[in-house]
Design a protein around this motif. Structure first.
Motif, short mmCIF file in Angstrom:
data_model
loop_
_atom_site.label_atom_id
_atom_site.label_comp_id
_atom_site.label_asym_id
_atom_site.label_seq_id
_atom_site.Cartn_x
_atom_site.Cartn_y
_atom_site.Cartn_z
N GLY A 1 -32.76 -23.85 -39.10
CA GLY A 1 -33.17 -22.53 -39.58
C GLY A 1 -32.45 -21.43 -38.82
N VAL A 2 -32.16 -20.32 -39.52
CA VAL A 2 -31.46 -19.19 -38.91
C VAL A 2 -32.12 -17.90 -39.40
CG1 VAL A 2 -29.28 -17.94 -38.70
CG2 VAL A 2 -29.27 -20.43 -38.77
N GLY A 3 -32.39 -17.01 -38.47
CA GLY A 3 -32.87 -15.67 -38.78
C GLY A 3 -32.10 -14.67 -37.95
N PHE A 4 -31.89 -13.47 -38.47
CA PHE A 4 -31.04 -12.52 -37.74
C PHE A 4 -31.41 -11.09 -38.08
CE2 PHE A 4 -28.92 -13.76 -41.65
CZ PHE A 4 -28.59 -12.55 -42.22
N ASP A 5 -30.98 -10.20 -37.20
CA ASP A 5 -31.07 -8.76 -37.39
C ASP A 5 -29.74 -8.19 -36.92
OD1 ASP A 5 -31.56 -6.00 -37.26
OD2 ASP A 5 -33.70 -6.33 -36.91
#
Length: 994
Positions: free
Chosen positions: A263-267
């Motif tokens: 999983g990957v999440g970013f800002d």
């Protein structure tokens, strides 16, 4: 024998072939013995290398720091990098470029371009009318694209690595953020190409960090899956990654550790830079308030130099407030020679960034959603990146993940660089590392869209829009896929676009840019159908590749046809039968083994099971080839006689390819025997496949690559700048050497040792020349070329050469003369000892001893005469006693002594003759055949209780060496017997005990 030779020839040929291949590999590796990695951060970069003897080492820059600012200062005739450029940001902020990575792959209307203008208003941004990308305009003559600026930084990183490794480096692995799309990745590759780097891979920085973590903990990885979350907040962005570690079975190396990005999440804009900008704005407001109280109305925000100073102070203040509750911000001469001083507390800082801290949990939720996991499945949360050192970030994150503590057991700054350089060593042919399987994940899904006519009702035709997913979100890569279009018999177009990007917010979608990648126009489909009218079409197959760098490419498009070919063996001609018979006799026949091997070779290029698009079999994604070395399911065998789809034919004929696929029934009978004539007549038809290449025209929609001519101009521009830098460095080195020589020589003229060997007139002449050269360097040196500076230095050195030579000789005399005296004394003692040896023990000839004596006497005479002559000369004259002559005399004498010493070392003692009583003057070696000891006559004064052993009877021989000759025979008689010796008896010594 002839048959044996014939059998060995292929082996010899194979050996020579293998040696040639190994030699070619060695030659290819001669220039690639070192590889590097570049961790490109928003604020700074870390460079690491691997070379023989230096495994995984962070490169130190010229200031001996482990990280280097990603900053470039560009002037008319010079440029600066790293810390030098960062210091120039205050003096010349317009010419200093930094934090520009967010502009890569962006067009003018992108929100990040407007954001960069607001953050750094001192820069003038132009745009390319063809590509609509951003250019930096420093002056009318100096304009640079983003790729060129990044290429300069990459070239500088390579120079740092080459200086550290002391050898040229071309291969590199470069880290990029995981959220980079296709346009951004291609921009980085073009920048690396401008810098002359061969990119082995663009690796996501979160993947590189996970690899570094796993490599140093591979012993803790087992078959049980371990889920680890990495929270990386750097200067420009934040990325949260969920990684699963476990051991898997691979075809090449058995059980090996594997990391899989789940999983990957970013800002994109949450990072330390935004916090520093908030602090800068706060400090600017405080300074303006102080100015208004003093009766001044100037706004510090309009002064680029003052704002650059405030940003540097904000960076320092953020770091200090991470460990202190408050701190005093102070800048000397901020604007108009006015000093600035203000107290800032951590509470004020946290209030300024309150909305930023609220965004900290966002990437965590995105990562969990994309991985379809919950926090209970995460075993550990590890902090990465410099901005995670802010206490409030850790506090909010700890509350969001619900863990007892956050992991800090990884180097937050260097983990990505170390993981990337490990991958560089694994990809390079020059190193062998322990395997570590990497399964990276696709962040943005990619699909194929096309429109075709369908007939829903008789006589009623309509257009239907179709979508087929090529690479799904969070699917592994690298991999290859094939999509088959079954209902086209004429030229058509299809589109490659991004898939569902609903996980991105509205603002992120605007920053993302174009969601359309490429339009593919096919030419030659109709011609292929006309070329094979009697063949059955198996569709138009498009082969896609998502490589290790995450860059999508369309390898080829093919039109595939099949037909049934009947064999008629009874109609074979006599010549054909004779040819087959002769071929079989010489091993050239078509056997079952060769057919199987040929089939296997084709299957290596085949794609695996079909995926996606099962609802409509007309056009579907057929195959997937995962990364090499990764665990793969066993390939499914084709059913019946159908040929596996997507396979690559092995023969070409005028642009078309044909291959036959006989079944096993055609080759052998029921029990493995050759088929009979009846069976041959009933033999089923075999399938023949023809493959025709289809012309492809690509229309790039997201961001067009640089044309080749423009790319070549950019490469030449960077090479010219590099050459100019090298010339500048050489000139600076020459100027520094000249200036240093002038100052050092002027100081030496007043030292006693130099005054002793020079006259007043000579010193005055040298001093005058030095003073004139110093004046020339100050007045005209700035315009002098490198050659002029070197010529001036050579002229001064020639003038002072005699004085320096006399001083150096006088410094060497005491040591050299002392060493010569010691050698003469030792040689004389050695010669006297050699002459005192008895005649029977003499190992040196009279000629050898006379030669040594002659050399000793000549050396003594030369030394005494030369020293006496030198004593008569004044110190200002050229000396006759030279250190090189002393060394030559020492070498000549030492050579004679060493010759005699070596002769003595390997000389054997002569045998002694017997006296009339049958005794020897010295005890012999190996006295008898049975090794019994001889009778020994004790010397006078020996104790009475020392009784000698009686001499045994000896076999009379005609030679003194009879005993020795007996010992050379084998057998039990030659083995010595141990006898007890009386107390006090002295045992005679043997030669090897002397």
């Amino acid at each position: 024998m002839a048959a044996t030779v014939r059998r060995q020839r292929p082996r010899r040929l194979a050996c020579w072939t293998l040696l040639a291949i190994l030699l070619a590999d060695l030659l290819a590796l001669s220039d690639t013995l070192a590889v590097m990695s570049v961790d490109l951060g928003s604020e700074s970069m870390k460079v690491a290398i691997v070379k023989p003897g230096v495994p995984m080492e962070i490169v130190l820059n010229k200031e001996s720091r482990r990280k280097t600012p990603v900053t470039v200062t560009l002037k008319e005739n010079e440029r600066f990098f790293g810390d030098s450029a960062a210091s120039m940001a205050i003096k010349n902020p317009k010419a200093t470029l930094r934090y520009f990575q967010n502009l890569l792959g962006k067009q003018v209307d992108n929100p990040h371009v407007a954001l960069y203008r607001a953050r750094f208003p001192e820069h003038e941004l132009n745009f390319d009318p063809q590509r609509q990308t951003v250019h930096f305009k420093i002056s009318p003559q100096l304009q640079f694209s983003l790729e060129e600026v990044l290429g300069m930084v990459l070239n500088y990183s390579r120079s740092l690595a080459e200086d550290f490794a002391e050898q040229p480096i071309k291969d590199a692995v470069i880290t990029v953020p995981a959220f980079f799309n296709q346009a951004e990745r291609r921009a980085v590759l073009q920048a690396a190409r401008m810098a002359g780097l061969k990119v082995l891979q663009l690796i996501n920085d979160n993947t590189a960090t996970a690899l570094s973590y796993g490599v140093f903990r591979r012993k803790d990885i087992n078959t049980t899956a371990q889920n680890v979350m990495f929270y990386d907040m750097g200067s420009g962005s934040t990325v949260c990654t969920i990684v699963t570690y476990q051991t898997v079975k691979t075809k090449e190396a058995g059980m090996q550790p594997q990391l899989q990005i789940r999983g990957v999440g970013f800002d994109r804009t949450l990072g330390g830079l935004e916090m520093e900008l908030r602090l800068r704005e706060h400090l600017a407001g405080l300074f303006n308030e102080q100015q208004r109280k003093g009766g001044r109305a100037k706004d510090v925000r309009e002064n680029p130099r003052a704002m650059a100073k405030l940003l540097r102070e904000a960076n320092r203040l953020k770091t200090v407030l991470s460990a202190n509750a408050d701190h005093m911000a102070q800048i000397e001469g901020l604007m108009d020679d006015i000093d600035f001083k203000a107290k800032v507390t951590r509470a004020e800082f946290e209030e300024l960034c309150a909305d930023l801290f609220e965004r900290v949990p966002g990437p965590v939720q995105q990562a969990l959603q994309s991985a379809e996991m919950n926090l209970d499945e995460i075993e550990q949360v590890i902090l990465v990146g410099g901005a995670t050192r802010v206490p409030k970030v850790q506090e909010v994150l700890l509350k969001a993940v619900g863990k007892e503590e956050l992991g800090k057991n990884i180097n937050a700054d260097e983990a990505a660089a170390m993981g990337a350089v490990y991958q560089a060593a694994a990809l390079s042919k020059a190193f062998k590392v322990k395997p570590f399987v990497i399964r990276d994940a696709v962040v943005y899904p990619i699909l194929v869209e096309f429109t075709r006519e369908v007939e829903e009702e008789p006589g009623v035709r309509s257009l239907k829009h179709n979508k087929r997913v090529l690479f799904s979100r969070m699917g592994p890569y690298p991999q290859r896929k094939v999509i088959t279009f079954n209902r086209y018999s004429h030229d058509f177009n299809f589109h490659i676009n991004y898939g569902d990007l609903g996980f991105l917010g509205p603002e992120d979608l605007r920053v993302f840019g174009s969601q359309n990648l490429t339009t593919v126009k096919l030419k030659g489909v109709g011609d292929s159908f006309k070329k094979y009218p009697d063949y059955e079409s198996k569709g138009i197959k498009a082969h896609f590749n998502l490589d290790e760098s995450g860059v999508l490419s369309l390898d080829r498009v093919e039109s595939v046809f099949e037909t049934l070919v009947e064999d008629s063996p009874e109609e074979e001609s006599t010549l054909t039968k004779l040819g087959n018979t002769i071929s079989s006799l010489f091993g050239g026949g078509t056997t079952a083994d060769t057919k199987e091997n040929g089939t296997d070779a084709v299957q290596e290029e085949e794609e695996g099971p079909a995926e996606g698009g099962r609802d409509e079999p007309a056009e579907q994604v057929e195959a997937e080839v995962p990364v090499e070395g990764s665990p793969q399911p066993p390939p499914t065998e084709p059913k019946g006689d159908a040929a596996p789809e997507g396979e690559k034919p092995s023969e070409k004929d005028n642009g078309g390819k044909s291959e036959a696929q006989p079944s096993e029934k055609e080759d052998l009978g029921p029990k493995g025997a050759p088929p009979s004539e009846e069976e041959k007549k009933q033999k089923p038809a075999r399938k023949q496949r023809m493959v025709e290449e289809i012309g492809v025209e690509l229309v790039v929609l997201d961001l067009a690559d640089l044309p080749e001519d423009e790319l070549a101009r950019s490469v030449q521009k960077l090479e010219d700048w590099t050459l100019r830098d090298l010339e500048k460095q050489e000139r600076e080195k020459a100027a520094n050497s000249l200036e240093a020589f002038i100052f050092e020589t002027q100081d030496k003229l007043y030292q006693p040792e130099y005054q002793e060997v020079s006259t007043e007139k000579e010193r005055e002449e040298i001093a005058g020349k030095l003073s004139a050269a110093s004046t020339w360097l100050e007045d005209e040196g700035f315009a002098a070329t490198t050659v002029m500076l070197k010529d001036k230095l050579a002229e001064l050195k020639k003038l002072c050469l005699g004085m320096f030579f006399r001083v150096e000789e006088r410094k060497k005399w005491p040591e050299r003369l002392s060493a010569l005296d010691n050698l003469l004394n030792h040689s004389s003692i050695f010669l006297k000892g050699a002459r005192l040896l008895p005649e029977m023990d003499q190992i040196f000839t009279e000629v050898e001893m006379t030669t040594l004596e002659k050399v000793i006497n000549e050396t003594w005479s030369w030394k005494n005469a030369t020293v006496a002559e030198q004593a008569k000369l004044p110190a200002t004259e050229k000396p006759v006693l030279l250190s090189k002559d002393i060394e030559a005399k020492m070498m000549a004498l030492d050579r004679e002594v060493q010759y005699l010493l070596n002769k003595a070392k390997f000389a054997k003692p002569r045998p002694r003759p017997k006296d009339k009583n049958g005794t020897r003057t010295e005890p012999p070696v190996n006295a008898s055949a049975n090794n019994q000891e001889e009778k020994v006559i004790p010397p006078a004064g020996q104790a009475e209780d020392a009784k000698p052993i009686s001499e045994p009877e000896k076999v009379e021989t005609g030679s003194e060496t009879a005993d020795t000759e007996t010992l050379e025979l084998g057998g039990p008689e030659a083995e010595p017997e141990q006898e007890e010796q009386p107390t006090g008896q002295r045992r005679p010594l043997k030669n090897d005990e002397l």
